[in-house]
Design an enzyme around this catalytic site. Structure first.
Site, mmCIF file in Angstrom:
data_model
loop_
_atom_site.group_PDB
_atom_site.id
_atom_site.type_symbol
_atom_site.label_atom_id
_atom_site.label_comp_id
_atom_site.label_asym_id
_atom_site.label_seq_id
_atom_site.Cartn_x
_atom_site.Cartn_y
_atom_site.Cartn_z
ATOM 1 N N GLN A 91 5.693 5.119 10.948
ATOM 2 C CA GLN A 91 5.006 5.429 9.580
ATOM 3 C C GLN A 91 6.152 6.928 9.332
ATOM 4 O OE1 GLN A 91 1.562 8.257 9.654
ATOM 5 N NE2 GLN A 91 0.820 5.954 8.112
ATOM 6 N N TYR A 111 3.217 -6.818 -1.811
ATOM 7 C CA TYR A 111 2.108 -8.474 -1.811
ATOM 8 C C TYR A 111 2.600 -9.937 -1.742
ATOM 9 C CZ TYR A 111 -1.300 -4.229 -1.135
ATOM 10 O OH TYR A 111 -1.835 -3.320 -1.217
ATOM 11 N N ASP A 132 -5.504 1.349 5.142
ATOM 12 C CA ASP A 132 -7.159 1.672 6.068
ATOM 13 C C ASP A 132 -6.404 2.455 7.379
ATOM 14 O OD1 ASP A 132 -9.355 0.163 4.145
ATOM 15 O OD2 ASP A 132 -8.080 -1.121 5.214
ATOM 16 N N GLY A 177 -0.155 -1.040 -2.525
ATOM 17 C CA GLY A 177 -1.274 -0.472 -1.817
ATOM 18 C C GLY A 177 -1.724 0.968 -2.295
ATOM 19 N N GLU A 178 -2.550 2.380 -1.379
ATOM 20 C CA GLU A 178 -2.071 3.593 -2.144
ATOM 21 C C GLU A 178 -1.162 4.779 -0.667
ATOM 22 O OE1 GLU A 178 -6.411 6.206 0.021
ATOM 23 O OE2 GLU A 178 -6.538 4.648 -1.298
ATOM 24 N N ASP A 179 -0.808 4.077 0.532
ATOM 25 C CA ASP A 179 -0.598 5.016 1.104
ATOM 26 C C ASP A 179 1.013 5.241 1.179
ATOM 27 O OD1 ASP A 179 -0.308 7.452 2.973
ATOM 28 O OD2 ASP A 179 1.578 5.917 4.061
ATOM 29 N N SER A 180 1.984 4.586 0.750
ATOM 30 C CA SER A 180 2.983 3.870 0.434
ATOM 31 C C SER A 180 3.721 4.487 -1.890
ATOM 32 C CB SER A 180 3.752 2.301 0.559
ATOM 33 O OG SER A 180 2.982 1.922 0.186
HETATM 34 O O1 TRH Z 1 -0.854 -2.222 3.529
HETATM 35 P P1 TRH Z 1 -1.774 -1.626 2.387
HETATM 36 O O2 TRH Z 1 -0.940 -2.840 1.394
HETATM 37 O O3 TRH Z 1 -2.886 -1.087 2.509
HETATM 38 C C1 TRH Z 1 -3.068 -1.395 1.504
HETATM 39 C C2 TRH Z 1 -3.978 -0.282 0.468
HETATM 40 O O4 TRH Z 1 -4.252 0.484 1.319
HETATM 41 C C3 TRH Z 1 -4.994 -0.862 -0.218
HETATM 42 O O5 TRH Z 1 -5.251 0.404 -1.783
HETATM 43 C C4 TRH Z 1 -6.176 -0.772 0.503
HETATM 44 O O6 TRH Z 1 -7.062 -1.650 -0.303
HETATM 45 C C5 TRH Z 1 -6.586 -2.277 1.270
HETATM 46 O O7 TRH Z 1 -4.904 -1.832 2.897
HETATM 47 C C6 TRH Z 1 -7.216 -2.676 2.361
HETATM 48 O O8 TRH Z 1 -0.484 -0.742 2.026
HETATM 49 P P2 TRH Z 1 -0.096 1.181 1.656
HETATM 50 O O9 TRH Z 1 -1.628 2.033 1.584
HETATM 51 O O10 TRH Z 1 0.702 1.648 1.225
HETATM 52 O O11 TRH Z 1 -0.465 1.466 3.642
HETATM 53 C C7 TRH Z 1 0.877 1.308 4.473
HETATM 54 C C8 TRH Z 1 0.662 1.719 5.489
HETATM 55 O O12 TRH Z 1 2.061 1.204 6.785
HETATM 56 C C9 TRH Z 1 1.180 2.980 4.875
HETATM 57 O O13 TRH Z 1 0.987 4.459 6.102
HETATM 58 C C10 TRH Z 1 2.951 3.179 5.980
HETATM 59 C C11 TRH Z 1 3.061 2.322 6.981
HETATM 60 N N1 TRH Z 1 3.982 1.280 7.556
HETATM 61 C C12 TRH Z 1 4.891 1.560 7.933
HETATM 62 O O14 TRH Z 1 4.616 2.787 9.225
HETATM 63 N N2 TRH Z 1 5.964 1.297 9.133
HETATM 64 C C13 TRH Z 1 6.398 -0.222 8.905
HETATM 65 O O15 TRH Z 1 7.540 -0.568 9.109
HETATM 66 C C14 TRH Z 1 6.211 -0.279 7.211
HETATM 67 C C15 TRH Z 1 6.843 -1.786 6.633
HETATM 68 C C16 TRH Z 1 4.436 0.415 6.452
#
Ligand code: TRH
Length: 364
Positions: free
Chosen positions: A240, A193, A27, A257-260
């Protein structure tokens, strides 16, 4: 309410972006990226967020043009040193505070930015109006805005460094981490996860350097035996922009998730996606739609099914030829995406059309 000071669509806009953290990092990660991308186009962005904690490491420098503000209930109208902006975004269906809506001086363009999916229905729902029937926003219209992978959706966030990465800078940054990386060794990034097949996969990955992200991936993999010659190192939580470098610097990325997922596409490296699990198994259809869009070959599909616990038969660790095949699939998908407008371009065009009373982007 009639506009007191209608915005001029050609000038930079004032955007209010609201984010409620449900769990994990997606989010906040998506909202921060969106805020930075909008600011990069010259807009002034206020990011209202209920749990801003992770921004301390995700974006330690902040970004010019983005103001992060706490979102607590009851909403503090006094924090509005300027009236509500020209464009309001409620991310992922979070409801805007009534006091904020009531404080508007003119009618905004009000958008509900939805979750990402490759499913076919997304194109039908994208840009649908939702009249506000109750409360201080009564009479206004919210618009659904769906990110997506095809031209009929809102597109994906896409930064300059996603389009034109600097390989030398990425390599220098990786070296600066001081990790015991071995030359000529496959680097595998683990961001997931708790996949049921993590143990068999780690036991199969001969001779690789595992780069494990902190948090759930680290906890899930901590006690698992490694294949011969493999080593495992735990990364710090990185900003990020550096997370994106990690994706570009690895030979295989496990993302979640979504962003990665989106960043893995821009990185152009082979990847495996751990989709956010939903209890009604709705994520199965979502994963299938994505793999179809990706034009994933059978081996990549099978690996995804295994990794996501959908078809836990035997798993095969990808050899060099397989990795090359997966990489080519990602590169082709990346090229398709680069030919389409990105999310911020589409948002700006939509806002401009709404503000100038255009109907070209409307659906009824
Ligand atoms: O953390 P997530 O599993 O987020 C999830 C999904 O978005 C899912 O769709 C949503 O419903 C749920 O959250 C609530 O995975 P995601 O989306 O890849 O987000 C990870 C973010 O963390 C991404 O912007 C990259 C950031 N990140 C860093 O900036 N530095 C880091 O060291 C790591 C490990 C991640």
């Amino acid at each position: 309410m009639s506009p007191i000071c209608p915005p001029d669509s050609d000038r930079p806009q004032r955007w209010d972006l609201f984010c409620r953290v449900i769990d994990n990092l997606g989010d906040i990660g998506v909202c921060w990226r969106l805020a930075v991308n909008l600011a990069g186009q010259g807009h002034a962005v206020r990011l209202w967020i209920d749990q801003p904690g992770p921004l301390a490491w995700m974006a330690p420098q902040g970004h010019p043009g983005v103001t992060v503000l706490p979102w607590a209930e009851p909403f503090d109208v006094a924090a509005l040193d300027a009236a509500p902006g020209d464009v309001w975004i409620e991310a992922f269906g979070c409801e805007l505070p009534e006091a904020f809506v009531a404080a508007r001086r003119h009618d905004p363009v009000w958008l509900n930015l939805e979750y990402l999916s490759a499913e076919a229905w997304v194109e039908r729902h994208h840009r649908l109006p939702s009249p506000v029937l109750h409360g201080p926003g009564q009479g206004l219209t919210k618009w659904f805005f769906y990110p997506g992978f095809t031209a009929g959706t809102g597109g994906l966030l896409r930064e300059v460094h996603a389009v034109a990465p600097d390989a030398a800078a990425d390599a220098a940054w990786l070296a600066s981490l001081g990790l015991p990386l071995r030359p000529d060794t496959r680097r595998v990034l683990l961001f997931c996860y708790e996949p049921a097949s993590l143990a068999p996969v780690m036991a199969l990955a001969d001779g690789v350097d595992w780069l494990v992200t902190p948090g759930r991936a680290e906890a899930a993999s901590r006690t698992l035996p490694l294949a011969p010659g493999a080593q495992r190192m735990v990364l710090p939580a990185v900003p990020q922009v550096d997370f994106d470098r990690l994706l570009r610097s690895s030979h295989l990325n496990f993302v979640r998730g979504e962003d990665s997922l989106v960043r893995a596409l821009w990185a152009g490296r082979p990847f495996v996606w751990h989709i956010y699990p939903q209890h009604d198994d709705a994520h199965h259809a979502k994963l299938a739609a994505f793999l179809d869009w990706l034009q994933a070959p059978p081996g990549l599909r099978a690996f995804h099914h295994h990794w996501n616990g959908i078809a836990p038969a035997a798993v095969v660790w990808p050899d060099e030829a397989t990795l090359a095949e997966w990489g080519a699939v990602v590169q082709a998908a990346r090229a398709r995406l680069l030919a389409q407008a990105d999310l911020v371009q589409q948002l700006q065009a939509f806002v401009q059309a709404r503000q100038s009373g255009g109907t070209d982007t409307e659906k009824h």
